[in-house]
Design an enzyme around this catalytic site. Structure first.
Site, short mmCIF file in Angstrom:
data_model
loop_
_atom_site.label_atom_id
_atom_site.label_comp_id
_atom_site.label_asym_id
_atom_site.label_seq_id
_atom_site.Cartn_x
_atom_site.Cartn_y
_atom_site.Cartn_z
N ARG A 18 0.29 -0.90 0.10
CA ARG A 18 -0.04 -0.27 0.16
C ARG A 18 0.64 1.25 0.34
O ARG A 18 1.86 1.17 0.37
CB ARG A 18 -0.46 0.12 1.46
CG ARG A 18 -2.11 -0.69 0.78
CD ARG A 18 -2.95 -1.15 2.78
NE ARG A 18 -3.42 -1.98 2.60
CZ ARG A 18 -4.87 -1.68 2.40
NH1 ARG A 18 -4.97 -0.75 1.91
NH2 ARG A 18 -5.69 -3.11 2.01
N HIS A 19 0.24 2.19 -1.02
CA HIS A 19 0.92 3.75 -0.05
C HIS A 19 1.02 4.15 1.23
O HIS A 19 0.85 3.89 2.16
CB HIS A 19 0.09 4.84 -1.03
CG HIS A 19 0.34 4.69 -1.83
ND1 HIS A 19 1.10 4.27 -3.79
CD2 HIS A 19 -1.10 3.55 -2.66
CE1 HIS A 19 0.25 4.19 -4.47
NE2 HIS A 19 -0.50 4.17 -4.62
#
Length: 559
Positions: A202-203
């Site tokens: 995920r970012h």
């Protein structure tokens, strides 16, 4: 690029020990036991949250009798290490702090008590039941570097193909880097599908990098490389610059429209509405970067000087540097109401909660001015750790300037390949020089730290250091790929280059059909990383297979 954000903070839970089935993904049970004769306030903060306020978890009453503690159960996040703070409820005094990284679905007890000295408080965490996914998480974390290097294993193969057969399919296509962009696209699809719901797919919440933060800028970089090779090929076969400019403008407009009207809206929630339509996006950012870099390549005559790469194409470099001056001035000099000038922080509970509504600083302000608050991304990754409430778009207007720089650095790589064609030593040495130069710039801008530099590495802002850092990685990894693929010819890029042959179809298709079988199905246990990982790998593999079948039938979708 869409991002499904799940907040996994600490919340009270009346759960008994060893009752794992009630826990969700990335959660554990913590039982706090208070043996003191005074009330205790339990607070917490994530170790990934820079200069953040402690968030209150609960208040434990005093122990009713000696040896009989009061207790309360809580659900805690297991994604990152957290720091627990215990303080007196009657006086503002810290009793102790406990840093601890809880394991998924584990069961823990935190004991608060006096030992021999009544004025000294002892806090200790005991594991009551072992976590269940720790080994999977650790093994995938160790594979982090493999995924980073793997993205670039076929970039040079992409570059080589750009100057060869079927130029009309490749040149100035909707994705000029589409031919054989291979593993980068595959990883992007996998990350967009969820990446098994692991945090490193995920970012990053604000400053720093995860695997998910690497793929998009490398797409932009190789796009610039492909532009250089593509335009060179078309000019050599007699195409005019004016005709190529028309193609660039038309296809950029189509790419932008596909992003706005096909990728961004969720038609399952009803018909398209302008009231909340997101205008920026991944394809839109690619369209602007492609348009700018291709125009620079077409409108500026190249001037080559062997051994002085920084002067190659100097008029275009001058334009890019002027754009960077604009970015720096807007970022650090533009006044933002109720926020410090030059603010690069996340807002929310960051910076000790002083700038709650300042998420993104000047970048967010410009987006609100030009696009309107309802037309930018409403659920930024900063919500996860920093508890922000303001919308912020990672593909916003101001960051587009730095994406143009990233594409232009890729264009520089393409010019090196063209100028020193088949001179392997010259190409490799110049890639390494560029990597070293960009690495030094990144070290200066960041002070070799995540949060304390002049300009931290930040994907949400597409900061200058983010571009120089990722471009540094790109040039160094291009050396490895060039040596592996072009010099030694150890690998052709198969099977990953098949999606690159139909990159627009794969990207649009994986977004549009994300909720349909066989890309998604009802899970037996939706809180299992293993099931999500299996589903995401199967979905990604399906698109590789689809692109392979289209390749076999010589079907290529381009506009």
């Amino acid at each position: 690029m869409t991002c499904n954000v799940m907040l996994l903070f600490l919340t009270p839970a009346g759960l008994s020990h060893h009752k794992h089935k009630a826990l969700k993904m990335d959660e554990a049970i913590l039982t706090v036991n208070n043996e003191l004769d005074a009330e205790v306030v339990v607070s917490w903060v994530s170790e990934r949250c820079y200069q953040c306020l402690y968030q209150q978890l609960g208040v434990l009453p005093a122990a009713p009798n000696p040896g009989q503690p009061s207790s309360a159960n809580y659900i805690v996040s297991t994604q990152h290490e957290i720091r627990l703070q215990l303080s007196s409820a009657t006086v503002n005094k810290e009793l102790c702090t406990v840093p601890f990284h809880f394991g998924e679905h584990g069961n823990y007890s935190l004991w608060v008590k006096n030992l021999n000295n009544a004025s000294v408080v002892n806090c200790s965490v005991v594991t009551d039941a072992e976590p269940v996914y720790s080994y999977i998480r650790e093994s995938l974390a160790r594979a982090h570097d493999v995924h980073i290097s793997g993205v670039f294993r076929c970039l040079i193969y992409t570059c080589r193909a750009a100057g060869n057969n079927n130029v009309e399919i490749m040149i100035l296509s909707l994705f000029p880097f589409a031919q054989r962009s291979c593993l980068s696209l595959v990883i992007m699809v996998f990350v967009n599908y969820g990446g098994g719901r692991y945090w490193f797919f995920r970012h990053e919440s604000w400053n720093g990098l995860t695997v998910a933060d690497l793929v998009f800028p490398w797409f932009v970089f190789i796009m610039g490389t492909s532009v250089a090779l593509s335009i060179n090929s078309m000019l050599r076969v007699g195409a005019t610059r004016l005709s190529l400019l028309r193609k660039v403008a038309w296809r950029s407009a189509q790419l932008f429209a596909i992003g706005v009207f096909i990728i961004n809206p969720n038609y399952c929630q009803g018909p398209l509405s302008w009231d909340n339509l997101r205008i920026p996006g991944v394809l839109q950012r690619l369209a602007w970067s492609y348009l700018a870099v291709a125009c620079l390549d077409l409108l500026v005559e190249a001037w080559w000087s062997p051994g002085l790469d920084v002067l190659l194409y100097w008029p275009a470099w001058l334009c890019v540097l002027l754009l960077e001056v604009v970015w720096l001035c807007l970022t650090f000099l533009l006044p933002v109401p109720d926020c410090p000038t030059g603010y690069l922080g996340p807002g929310g509970i960051g910076d000790m909660g002083q700038y709650t509504n300042c998420t993104g600083g000047a970048a967010a302000l410009i987006d609100r001015w030009l696009l309107g608050e309802s037309h930018v991304y409403q659920t930024p990754s900063s919500r996860v750790i920093y508890s922000t409430g303001m919308p912020h778009d990672p593909e916003g207007v101001l960051g587009s300037i730095n994406s143009i720089l990233m594409a232009f650095l890729g264009l520089q790589a393409g010019k090196i390949i063209l100028h020193y064609r088949d001179l392997h030593t010259s190409i490799i040495s110049r890639f390494l020089i560029w990597g070293l130069l960009l690495g030094v710039i990144s070290a200066i801008l960041t002070k070799c730290s995540t949060d304390q530099g002049f300009i931290p590495v930040n994907k949400n802002l597409w900061s200058l250091s983010y571009v120089t850092t990722l471009a540094c990685f790109a040039f160094v990894l291009l050396v490895l790929v060039y040596y592996t693929v072009d010099v030694k010819r150890w690998w052709s890029g198969a099977p990953f280059y098949y999606p690159g042959m139909n990159s627009i179809l794969v990207y649009v298709g994986h977004e549009v059909f994300e909720e349909y079988f066989p890309f998604r199905w009802s899970m037996a246990n939706s809180q299992s990383h293993a099931e999500h990982l299996t589903q995401n790998l199967v979905a990604t593999s399906c698109w590789v297979f689809i692109s392979y079948m289209l390749y076999r039938k010589k079907i290529f979708w381009k506009i």
